[in-house]
Design a protein around this motif. Structure first.
Motif, mmCIF file in Angstrom:
data_model
loop_
_atom_site.group_PDB
_atom_site.id
_atom_site.type_symbol
_atom_site.label_atom_id
_atom_site.label_comp_id
_atom_site.label_asym_id
_atom_site.label_seq_id
_atom_site.Cartn_x
_atom_site.Cartn_y
_atom_site.Cartn_z
ATOM 1 N N LYS A 3 -6.655 11.214 -15.589
ATOM 2 C CA LYS A 3 -7.723 10.973 -14.633
ATOM 3 C C LYS A 3 -9.078 10.888 -15.329
ATOM 4 O O LYS A 3 -9.882 10.011 -15.039
ATOM 5 C CB LYS A 3 -7.725 12.069 -13.569
ATOM 6 C CG LYS A 3 -8.628 11.772 -12.406
ATOM 7 C CD LYS A 3 -8.426 12.761 -11.287
ATOM 8 C CE LYS A 3 -9.273 12.360 -10.103
ATOM 9 N NZ LYS A 3 -9.121 13.238 -8.969
ATOM 10 N N SER A 36 -4.705 -0.291 -13.706
ATOM 11 C CA SER A 36 -3.820 0.864 -13.495
ATOM 12 C C SER A 36 -4.254 2.059 -14.350
ATOM 13 O O SER A 36 -4.070 3.207 -13.952
ATOM 14 C CB SER A 36 -2.364 0.495 -13.768
ATOM 15 O OG SER A 36 -2.133 0.264 -15.135
ATOM 16 N N ASN A 39 -7.324 3.490 -12.559
ATOM 17 C CA ASN A 39 -6.947 4.117 -11.293
ATOM 18 C C ASN A 39 -5.918 5.225 -11.458
ATOM 19 O O ASN A 39 -5.282 5.633 -10.493
ATOM 20 C CB ASN A 39 -6.448 3.059 -10.319
ATOM 21 C CG ASN A 39 -7.575 2.169 -9.861
ATOM 22 O OD1 ASN A 39 -8.560 2.642 -9.321
ATOM 23 N ND2 ASN A 39 -7.451 0.876 -10.106
ATOM 24 N N HIS A 40 -5.743 5.684 -12.703
ATOM 25 C CA HIS A 40 -4.917 6.856 -13.012
ATOM 26 C C HIS A 40 -3.442 6.649 -12.676
ATOM 27 O O HIS A 40 -2.740 7.604 -12.373
ATOM 28 C CB HIS A 40 -5.439 8.111 -12.299
ATOM 29 C CG HIS A 40 -6.900 8.130 -12.073
ATOM 30 N ND1 HIS A 40 -7.818 8.140 -13.111
ATOM 31 C CD2 HIS A 40 -7.639 8.090 -10.943
ATOM 32 C CE1 HIS A 40 -9.040 8.124 -12.613
ATOM 33 N NE2 HIS A 40 -8.958 8.088 -11.304
ATOM 34 N N LYS A 41 -2.962 5.414 -12.729
ATOM 35 C CA LYS A 41 -1.562 5.150 -12.398
ATOM 36 C C LYS A 41 -0.668 5.066 -13.632
ATOM 37 O O LYS A 41 0.539 5.056 -13.510
ATOM 38 C CB LYS A 41 -1.456 3.864 -11.585
ATOM 39 C CG LYS A 41 -2.106 3.988 -10.221
ATOM 40 C CD LYS A 41 -2.017 2.715 -9.443
ATOM 41 C CE LYS A 41 -2.722 2.901 -8.089
ATOM 42 N NZ LYS A 41 -2.870 1.665 -7.375
ATOM 43 N N THR A 42 -1.271 4.962 -14.809
ATOM 44 C CA THR A 42 -0.489 4.862 -16.034
ATOM 45 C C THR A 42 -1.206 5.539 -17.188
ATOM 46 O O THR A 42 -2.423 5.650 -17.183
ATOM 47 C CB THR A 42 -0.196 3.380 -16.372
ATOM 48 O OG1 THR A 42 0.748 3.330 -17.428
ATOM 49 C CG2 THR A 42 -1.437 2.629 -16.783
#
Length: 109
Positions: A3, A36, A39-42
């Motif tokens: 994050k 991504s 947006n803290h998805k990966t």
């Protein structure tokens, strides 16, 4: 850590008025992948973090270590004035988004 990394990349990118597309191109990664990450998805690899840091022209450490800076009193006063005028957070965010769009649009033209 994921994050904080995404927030740092976004913060620096916006400070430097670089669009997501432009940063992705400069770093040699896809726009979707960069999004991504922001947006803290990966979790990106160390190599990808190095590419992004180089594209942003900052040391890798700056992306990995965000330090809280004290708030400037003048900014605090501006926010208090905005609140007293009845502006809410969303209106301020909308205005900032619009200003960012204008700057990015000028660069692309």
């Amino acid at each position: 850590m994921r994050k904080k990394l995404g927030l740092q990349i976004t913060k620096i990118r916006i400070e430097k008025c670089i669009s997501l597309t432009k940063l992705a191109d400069k770093a040699g990664i896809s726009k979707g992948y960069l999004s991504s990450i922001e947006n803290h998805k990966t979790n990106p690899s160390a190599q990808t973090i190095q590419k992004i840091a180089k594209a942003l022209e900052v040391p890798v450490e700056q992306l990995l270590c965000s330090k809280a800076e004290p708030l400037d009193q003048e900014w605090i006063e501006l926010m208090v004035q905005a609140k007293e005028l009845g502006l809410d957070k969303e209106e301020i965010r909308d205005y900032l988004s619009y200003e960012m769009w204008k700057r990015l649009f000028k660069e692309e033209v």
